[in-house]
Scaffold this motif. Structure first.
Motif, PDB file in Angstrom:
ATOM      1  N   SER A 156       4.552   0.025  -4.432  1.00 36.38           N
ATOM      2  CA  SER A 156       4.737   0.671  -3.096  1.00 36.38           C
ATOM      3  C   SER A 156       5.406  -0.369  -2.261  1.00 36.38           C
ATOM      4  N   PRO A 157       6.710  -0.059  -2.061  1.00 36.20           N
ATOM      5  CA  PRO A 157       7.813  -0.942  -1.215  1.00 36.20           C
ATOM      6  C   PRO A 157       6.984  -1.580   0.183  1.00 36.20           C
ATOM      7  N   GLY A 158       7.492  -2.884   0.221  1.00 37.51           N
ATOM      8  CA  GLY A 158       7.198  -3.602   1.149  1.00 37.51           C
ATOM      9  C   GLY A 158       5.518  -3.791   1.303  1.00 37.51           C
ATOM     10  N   LYS A 159       4.843  -3.321   0.286  1.00 40.24           N
ATOM     11  CA  LYS A 159       3.282  -3.614   0.239  1.00 40.24           C
ATOM     12  C   LYS A 159       2.914  -4.422  -1.028  1.00 40.24           C
ATOM     13  N   PHE A 160       3.045  -3.723  -2.191  1.00 36.40           N
ATOM     14  CA  PHE A 160       2.761  -4.511  -3.545  1.00 36.40           C
ATOM     15  C   PHE A 160       3.137  -3.514  -4.776  1.00 36.40           C
ATOM     16  N   SER A 161       3.063  -4.153  -5.936  1.00 32.18           N
ATOM     17  CA  SER A 161       3.465  -3.600  -6.994  1.00 32.18           C
ATOM     18  C   SER A 161       2.251  -3.940  -8.019  1.00 32.18           C
ATOM     19  N   LEU A 162       2.039  -3.012  -9.024  1.00 34.35           N
ATOM     20  CA  LEU A 162       1.104  -3.369  -9.982  1.00 34.35           C
ATOM     21  C   LEU A 162       1.363  -2.782 -11.508  1.00 34.35           C
ATOM     22  N   THR A 163       1.096  -3.297 -12.482  1.00 33.19           N
ATOM     23  CA  THR A 163       1.167  -2.780 -13.909  1.00 33.19           C
ATOM     24  C   THR A 163       0.021  -3.176 -14.607  1.00 33.19           C
ATOM     25  N   LEU A 164      -0.039  -2.194 -15.769  1.00 39.71           N
ATOM     26  CA  LEU A 164      -1.261  -2.420 -16.507  1.00 39.71           C
ATOM     27  C   LEU A 164      -0.965  -3.003 -17.790  1.00 39.71           C
ATOM     28  N   ASN A 165      -1.858  -3.868 -18.262  1.00 41.22           N
ATOM     29  CA  ASN A 165      -1.779  -4.502 -19.675  1.00 41.22           C
ATOM     30  C   ASN A 165      -2.908  -4.075 -20.393  1.00 41.22           C
ATOM     31  N   THR A 188      -1.532   5.556  -3.882  1.00 38.09           N
ATOM     32  CA  THR A 188      -1.731   6.539  -2.947  1.00 38.09           C
ATOM     33  C   THR A 188      -2.361   5.994  -1.538  1.00 38.09           C
ATOM     34  N   SER A 189      -3.369   5.484  -1.763  1.00 39.52           N
ATOM     35  CA  SER A 189      -4.268   5.111  -0.599  1.00 39.52           C
ATOM     36  C   SER A 189      -4.423   3.718   0.121  1.00 39.52           C
ATOM     37  N   SER A 190      -3.717   2.536  -0.783  1.00 34.94           N
ATOM     38  CA  SER A 190      -3.772   1.302  -0.130  1.00 34.94           C
ATOM     39  C   SER A 190      -2.800   0.925   0.648  1.00 34.94           C
ATOM     40  N   ASN A 191      -2.929   0.333   1.567  1.00 35.49           N
ATOM     41  CA  ASN A 191      -1.823  -0.008   2.562  1.00 35.49           C
ATOM     42  C   ASN A 191      -1.584  -1.494   2.605  1.00 35.49           C
ATOM     43  N   THR A 192      -2.643  -2.286   1.948  1.00 35.85           N
ATOM     44  CA  THR A 192      -1.987  -3.810   1.910  1.00 35.85           C
ATOM     45  C   THR A 192      -2.627  -4.110   0.365  1.00 35.85           C
ATOM     46  N   PHE A 193      -2.067  -5.392   0.350  1.00 26.55           N
ATOM     47  CA  PHE A 193      -2.391  -5.910  -1.175  1.00 26.55           C
ATOM     48  C   PHE A 193      -3.765  -6.241  -1.374  1.00 26.55           C
ATOM     49  N   GLN A 194      -4.640  -6.444  -0.359  1.00 27.53           N
ATOM     50  CA  GLN A 194      -6.050  -7.092  -0.052  1.00 27.53           C
ATOM     51  C   GLN A 194      -6.842  -5.476  -0.467  1.00 27.53           C
ATOM     52  N   GLU A 195      -6.460  -4.457   0.029  1.00 24.08           N
ATOM     53  CA  GLU A 195      -7.033  -3.067   0.119  1.00 24.08           C
ATOM     54  C   GLU A 195      -7.100  -2.858  -1.827  1.00 24.08           C
ATOM     55  N   ALA A 196      -5.576  -3.075  -2.342  1.00 30.91           N
ATOM     56  CA  ALA A 196      -5.458  -2.714  -3.694  1.00 30.91           C
ATOM     57  C   ALA A 196      -6.343  -3.470  -4.630  1.00 30.91           C
ATOM     58  N   ARG A 197      -6.384  -4.804  -4.042  1.00 34.37           N
ATOM     59  CA  ARG A 197      -7.254  -5.787  -4.977  1.00 34.37           C
ATOM     60  C   ARG A 197      -8.781  -5.297  -4.997  1.00 34.37           C
TER      61      ARG A 197
END
Length: 331
Positions: A156-165, A188-197
């Motif tokens: 999510s540009p400017g917000k965060f990235s994630l990858t699955l292991n 789709t729904s998280s606006n910040t790194f903390q929300e995603a976490r």
């Protein structure tokens, strides 16, 4: 070799059965990929019985409609397409990964190798970038394949990235949210790194996984270790964090053995040694670490690096490379 990996827009403003119409140009690829996935499930009729529980109680109507469309342009039923999309949750021990995130004065860079055995190099040659948009603006981009609607790697540009292991625990799998669908939901729904976490830590999921999540600040790089119910979040006090295919924080009772577990520590130690020696300051430097013979496996099908602040992507697959500059400009 320079190659323009095709990027396709998934317009989330459209009805679910209209979002993937561009896939009509990829019928042959979709059939090849679905055949490859489903071939691993031959004789496992119980999977088809259990997938009905997912369809009735877990998978959203939105995703089921997208699956129905993929089925309509393929030679496979919607149930078969759904099973193929649940491949990770059913056969996660076939996957291997090495990933890391680093912070420097300019940005946070997130690199990963996707290791997955397939015949005829299918996953490499059919790699595509999918740009999920709403109201003409990019919510996130994922690296995937035609017919696969979930996410294993995304930014999510400017917000965060994630990858699955992939990882194996002794905990029983659950009829719960498939991991690849959870990651798409998070993007789709998280606006910040903390929300995603928070969403990754708290959502009940179908099976074990390790999620590398990185943001745009130097302290925003973590590995969230998951089983269906448990989580442990690993942080790092150095300028980098590494993850391969074993738990570091969760107590694990699994006695299973695989090539992923057998090579996990070696790949982890090699990546950490390289990062400790020289911290990359750009996408190309991160890619060189992913290509190191002690990090890359012979089943590596994708290599990618995300620049979380700019949204730039360096993607390599099928002996092709591209640095794709994003049109995102942080305010």
């Amino acid at each position: 070799m320079n190659h323009q990996f095709q990027e396709h827009t998934v317009n989330l403003d459209l009805e679910p059965d209209q979002r993937w119409t561009f896939l009509t140009d990829y019928k042959e690829a979709i059939n090849d990929l679905l055949h490859c996935y489903l071939n691993d499930f031959k004789g496992a009729d119980f999977i088809f019985d259990n997938v009905e529980l997912f369809k009735k109680s877990i998978i959203s109507e939105e995703y089921l409609q997208e699956i129905e469309f993929v089925s309509s342009i393929s030679n496979f039923s919607s149930t078969e397409v759904l099973i193929a999309n649940l491949y990770y949750d059913i056969l996660k021990f076939y996957f291997g990964y090495t990933a890391f995130a680093i912070s420097n004065n300019q940005s946070v860079l997130h690199g990963r190798n996707l290791d997955w055995h397939t015949e005829n190099n299918l996953l490499s040659k059919h790699t595509r970038i999918f740009n999920f948009q709403r109201e003409g603006k990019t919510l996130f981009k994922s690296i995937g394949w035609p017919g696969f609607i979930g996410t294993l790697s995304g930014i999510s540009p400017g917000k965060f990235s994630l990858t699955l292991n992939a990882v194996l625990s002794g905990d029983a799998p659950e009829i719960a949210v498939p991991v690849s669908f959870l990651l798409r939901d998070v993007l789709t729904s998280s606006n910040t790194f903390q929300e995603a976490r928070q969403k990754i830590e708290s959502t009940k999921i179908a099976c074990d996984c390790l999620i590398l999540l990185s943001g745009v600040s130097a302290d925003e790089k973590i590995v969230i270790e998951r089983t269906p119910y448990r989580f442990f979040t690993r942080t790092s006090q150095s300028g980098y964090i590494v993850v391969t295919n074993d738990y570091k924080g969760i107590q694990n009772t699994s006695s299973a053995n695989s090539i992923l577990q057998a090579t996990s520590c070696g790949r982890y130690e090699r990546a950490e040694a390289l990062l400790k020696k020289t911290m990359p300051d750009n996408l190309e430097g991160c890619m060189q670490i992913l290509r190191d013979e002690g990090v890359k496996m012979n089943i590596t099908v994708q290599q990618m690096v995300f620049d979380n602040k700019t949204g730039d992507i360096y993607l390599a697959a099928d002996n092709n490379d591209i640095i794709k500059r994003n049109n995102y400009h942080p305010s």
